[in-house]
Design a protein around this motif. Sequence first.
Motif, PDB file in Angstrom:
ATOM      1  N   HIS A  16       0.844  -1.196   0.000  1.00  0.00           N
ATOM      2  CA  HIS A  16       0.000   0.000   0.000  1.00  0.00           C
ATOM      3  C   HIS A  16       0.890   1.261   0.000  1.00  0.00           C
ATOM      4  CE1 HIS A  16      -3.293   2.624   1.830  1.00  0.00           C
ATOM      5  NE2 HIS A  16      -3.927   2.008   0.851  1.00  0.00           N
ATOM      6  N   PRO A  18       3.209   4.431  -1.630  1.00  0.00           N
ATOM      7  CA  PRO A  18       2.825   5.447  -2.633  1.00  0.00           C
ATOM      8  C   PRO A  18       3.017   4.976  -4.074  1.00  0.00           C
ATOM      9  CG  PRO A  18       4.197   6.414  -0.927  1.00  0.00           C
ATOM     10  CD  PRO A  18       4.143   4.961  -0.633  1.00  0.00           C
ATOM     11  N   ALA A  21       0.110   3.677  -6.047  1.00  0.00           N
ATOM     12  CA  ALA A  21      -0.919   4.604  -6.520  1.00  0.00           C
ATOM     13  C   ALA A  21      -0.704   4.955  -7.988  1.00  0.00           C
ATOM     14  CB  ALA A  21      -0.923   5.856  -5.659  1.00  0.00           C
ATOM     15  N   ASP A  82       1.788  -0.640   4.677  1.00  0.00           N
ATOM     16  CA  ASP A  82       2.441   0.630   4.315  1.00  0.00           C
ATOM     17  C   ASP A  82       3.385   1.016   5.446  1.00  0.00           C
ATOM     18  OD1 ASP A  82       0.439   1.508   6.125  1.00  0.00           O
ATOM     19  OD2 ASP A  82      -0.888   2.087   4.483  1.00  0.00           O
ATOM     20  N   ASN A 112      -1.858   6.689  -0.576  1.00  0.00           N
ATOM     21  CA  ASN A 112      -1.688   8.135  -0.716  1.00  0.00           C
ATOM     22  C   ASN A 112      -0.386   8.400  -1.479  1.00  0.00           C
ATOM     23  OD1 ASN A 112      -1.375  10.854  -0.442  1.00  0.00           O
ATOM     24  ND2 ASN A 112      -1.350  10.857   1.808  1.00  0.00           N
ATOM     25  N   ARG A 114       1.204  10.950  -1.927  1.00  0.00           N
ATOM     26  CA  ARG A 114       2.088  11.964  -1.350  1.00  0.00           C
ATOM     27  C   ARG A 114       2.699  11.524  -0.019  1.00  0.00           C
ATOM     28  NH1 ARG A 114      -1.945  14.171  -3.929  1.00  0.00           N
ATOM     29  NH2 ARG A 114      -3.345  13.977  -2.148  1.00  0.00           N
ATOM     30  N   ALA A 115       2.444  10.266   0.372  1.00  0.00           N
ATOM     31  CA  ALA A 115       3.033   9.788   1.625  1.00  0.00           C
ATOM     32  C   ALA A 115       4.542   9.610   1.434  1.00  0.00           C
ATOM     33  CB  ALA A 115       2.404   8.475   2.028  1.00  0.00           C
TER      34      ALA A 115
ATOM     35  N   THR B 412     -13.509  11.920  -3.768  1.00  0.00           N
ATOM     36  CA  THR B 412     -12.464  12.593  -3.003  1.00  0.00           C
ATOM     37  C   THR B 412     -11.826  11.632  -2.009  1.00  0.00           C
ATOM     38  OG1 THR B 412     -14.032  13.262  -1.300  1.00  0.00           O
ATOM     39  CG2 THR B 412     -13.667  14.802  -3.124  1.00  0.00           C
ATOM     40  N   THR B 414     -12.595  11.198   0.939  1.00  0.00           N
ATOM     41  CA  THR B 414     -12.688  11.620   2.342  1.00  0.00           C
ATOM     42  C   THR B 414     -13.830  10.866   3.018  1.00  0.00           C
ATOM     43  OG1 THR B 414     -13.991  13.487   1.579  1.00  0.00           O
ATOM     44  CG2 THR B 414     -11.684  13.910   2.140  1.00  0.00           C
TER      45      THR B 414
END
Lengths: 663, 439
Positions: A16, A18, A21, A82, A112, A114-115, B412, B414
């Motif tokens: 998991h 980045p 993604a 992750d 994510n 941007r992690a 999104t 969220t």
Amino acid sequence: MKIFSESHKTVFVVDHCPYMAESCRQHVEFDMLVKNRTQGIIPLAPISKSLWTCSVESSMEYCRIMYDIFPFKKLVNFIVSDSGAHVLNSWTQEDQNLQELMAALAAVGPPNPRADPECCSILHGLVAAVETLCKITEYQHEARTLLMENAERVGNRGRIICITNAKSDSHVRMLEDCVQETIHEHNKLAANSDHLMQIQKCELVLIHTYAVGEDSLVSDRPKKEEEQHANTSANYDVELLHHKDAHVDFLKSGDTHIGGSSREGSFKETITLKWCTPRTNNIELHYCTGAYRISPVDVNSRPSSCLTNFLLNGRSVLLEQPRKSGSKVISHMLSSHGGEIFLHVLSSSRSILEDPPSISEGCGGRVTDYRITDFGEFMRENRLTPFLDPRYKIDGSLEIPLERAKDQLEKHTRYWPMIISQTTIFNMQAVVPLASVIVKESLTEEDVLNCQKTIYNLVDMERKNDPLPISTVGTRGKGPKRDEQYRIMWNELETLVRAHINNSEKHQRVLECLMACRSKPPEEEERKKRGRKREDKEDKSEKAVKDYEQEKSWQDSERLKGILERGKEELAEAEIIKDSPDSPEPPNKKPLVEMDETPPIEKSKGPVSLLSLWSNRINTANSRKHQEFAGRLNSVNNRAELYQHLKEENGMETTENGKASRQ
Amino acid sequence: MDDYDKTCLESALVGVCNIVQQEWGGAIPCQVVLVTDGCLGIGRGSLRHSLATHSQRGESNRFPLPFPFPSKLYIMCMANLEELQSTDSLDCLERLIDLNNGEGQIFTIDGPLCLKNVQSMFGKLIDLAYTPFHAVLKCGHLTADVQVFPRPEPFVVDEEIDPIPKVINTDLEIVGFIDIADISSPPVLSRHLVLPIALNKEGDEVGTGITDDNEDENSANQIAGKIPNFCVLLHGSLKVEGMVAIVQLGPEWHGMLYSQADSKKKSNLMMSLFEPGPEPLPWLGKMAQLGPISDAKENPYGEDDNKSPFPLQPKNKRSYAQNVTVWIKPSGLQTDVQKILRNARKLPEKTQTFYKELNRLRKAALAFGFLDLLKGVADMLERECTLLPDTAHPDAAFQLTHAAQQLKLASTGTSEYAGYEHNITPLHTDFSGSSTERM
């Protein structure tokens, strides 16, 4: 077979981080309809899945197939890795379904981008996977509890399927070493624990994912095979997955056209079976040597759903297998049971039981008057049904439904003559209300009442001198006289009721009623008969009881004898005469009830004459033409007492028909 | 099989192997009796040569052992032990048994070679491998002595947990009955004839009731034929009613008895063995949980015998019965998107179906982390809104805009909008009251 092989536990570890993604760079067109409708509209740009989406989809597909084919005893644990490990479910059976996993995955969400990649590692997941493999499953726990001192026989093996992006060969080796080391450590921990088990064997499957090129995510499917069955046109092939044993005979025979050794060959082998028009119905019992759950490869495709819906609606499909020789043989059947589709393996080889002797040629085969219909009724009454909720006995212990079924069979067969000529009562419609309830474990008041009514009805029949369906098979001449017939019938009924008197106090009451009502021949006649030869007197029902006792195992017969013996004792106490030639003459023979002034019946003079046949017919025909005089209907020996109401009004009892004195 | 003029055991075994497989397939147990003088042949084709080259075989000249079917290999040596031990013959023959996974046995002559000793050797084989299986079939107090043929083989359920082979009881106890349609062609380990037999007081078999033509009226078989037998009654009723009897073979081991017709005239009582275990047939559930219908509140077969408690439904539906979402192939995804689009164009009539399909797609996209798809479908719905004809119901535009907006919020990721359990519900408009479509 081993229940606890590597496939008992499978852990998915999905990366998991980045990187996952990122796009897999394969485009999916999703805006299709617009093309053929409106001119001048530009379809929306195709989208592409991320590596994460591809990984999750593939592992979910693996789970879908596995839950379809092996819904029990093959378990999945799902871990996402992750900056830490997220364990999405447990080994419990409730957690083993797609819905649970999908919901858990939705909660995790996509990685994510941007992690910080430095914080993330697949190692977290792998360590958690080893940890989870040490955890005992419900099945392992159950088996260990059952085996007690042999608990160590329960194996603990498993498989880790890790989907990640490996940076290099050394990275792969590092992952392998890490898993090995972790297993070593955790095995030490598990050695001192009751809830953990040491890992005996662990298969590690590393799946490397990367963008561009071919999607390498099609998971290998160990222990499963594919099968096609074509519906004439190749367009309608439906590829099905199932346990490889469904083709075990085929593979062993060497009659494969796939080529290569079936042992070392690739796991994914396809055998094409052809649909043949079903000539079968559910009522046919096929010789089936195996049944395995299936799962369509492309579950939502039209041909697949066409086939599965056809089967789910209760139809069956027979499948033909082509042989090397060019011949075809029906080898499989697809059929659904309770919403699950199974591939049944039908035996297609020669039977070893060729030309067996017919049952009519063997023991008991020459007997022609079995109570087939009655036993059919008996079987329907003793059909089984599932009891899913636990029931408890009065003492609080668990009641096993199957034991109840056996108990019921025991009760229902205590007195069950196998052939028509061995029984009188079971050939009489009038006895049915009693015979059908007396076998029950307990009786209601209504049941008792019905039994009593049945007995009164029989008394009535006897008084009216109605004929009985006594078999004359094997007897010379005219057969037993009417009063003798009733004696036989009462004896048999007594045997039936007596076999159940220990069931409850109410059963006892039925016997009491029977003993009070049943006819007994006058003393002189009894004495006269005793003078006669035995064989003349032995009646059918007694013979039946004897045969039946001989056939039973000795315990059973001992038990029944006990019942009979006890019955006899009780009878003796009550000074009631057991009407059997075997029972000793009671010292002071006096009927308990004095109702049975045997009506002076017309002595039957041999077989019915033509004249009496004719007059009976005329009388019956005439009787239909007018309403019978009430007095004659209620008469005893054609003598009706007049002005009865006067007596009643005067508070006097009538004893004429015996009924009033009975209760 | 061709004749051979020299001792070549391997060829013989290959021949046996082929014949058995061609005739009976790979599942029927077979006893192979090899009669030999203990000489193994000479040169190529001798057993010594066969065994020496055993490890160098390929697929084309595979050694016939172990037999590819359940088997016992009995080697009958027309020689006594001392003779055999003087050479390596016995060792070679023992290798054969080992190669057959230990399934089999070697018999030798006790004492000098003579007819009597040979007979006694074969007598031992008969005692070991060919004794009939006698049992008592019971249904409560109704019983019959029977022979079960062929002999039921011991069965190993799980070689690791329970390595001791299970054997069936000699008391075969009927526990109840089930309709053929309900048991529906269950998988079985093996099937057997159940033949009623007549036993004398000592328990020896005196006859099967099967008569030869030349037998006289009062022979044991003739008499046995005329004595009522429970097997015949049971068989007749099973046949007429179209039912099977469930029979207990041992602890957690069951089978079924049924009538099997060989031809129009001939039929027989047969017994099939289920795999041992608490739940051999998923559609019947656990065997121990099957009980008498009289214990149920109401008859599960209905008063008119028009329903059945079987098959049992599993807790979870299988994928093909529960409308799962699979997008591994693009066609799967396209079909799902098209379904939404088709319903979108029929708003407001198809409001319920539209939202049902939309929510299905939403759930899958969230689980797969495929948020781009939600955005893409939202864009598509917005475009549909602009393409609505003038004649369109005003509610259509409201619903499309609402759905697109909700999908965008979900995309999104969220938590307040992207909850898996959350469902997009139709927008309540002044017009939506008229939409009464029900799913």
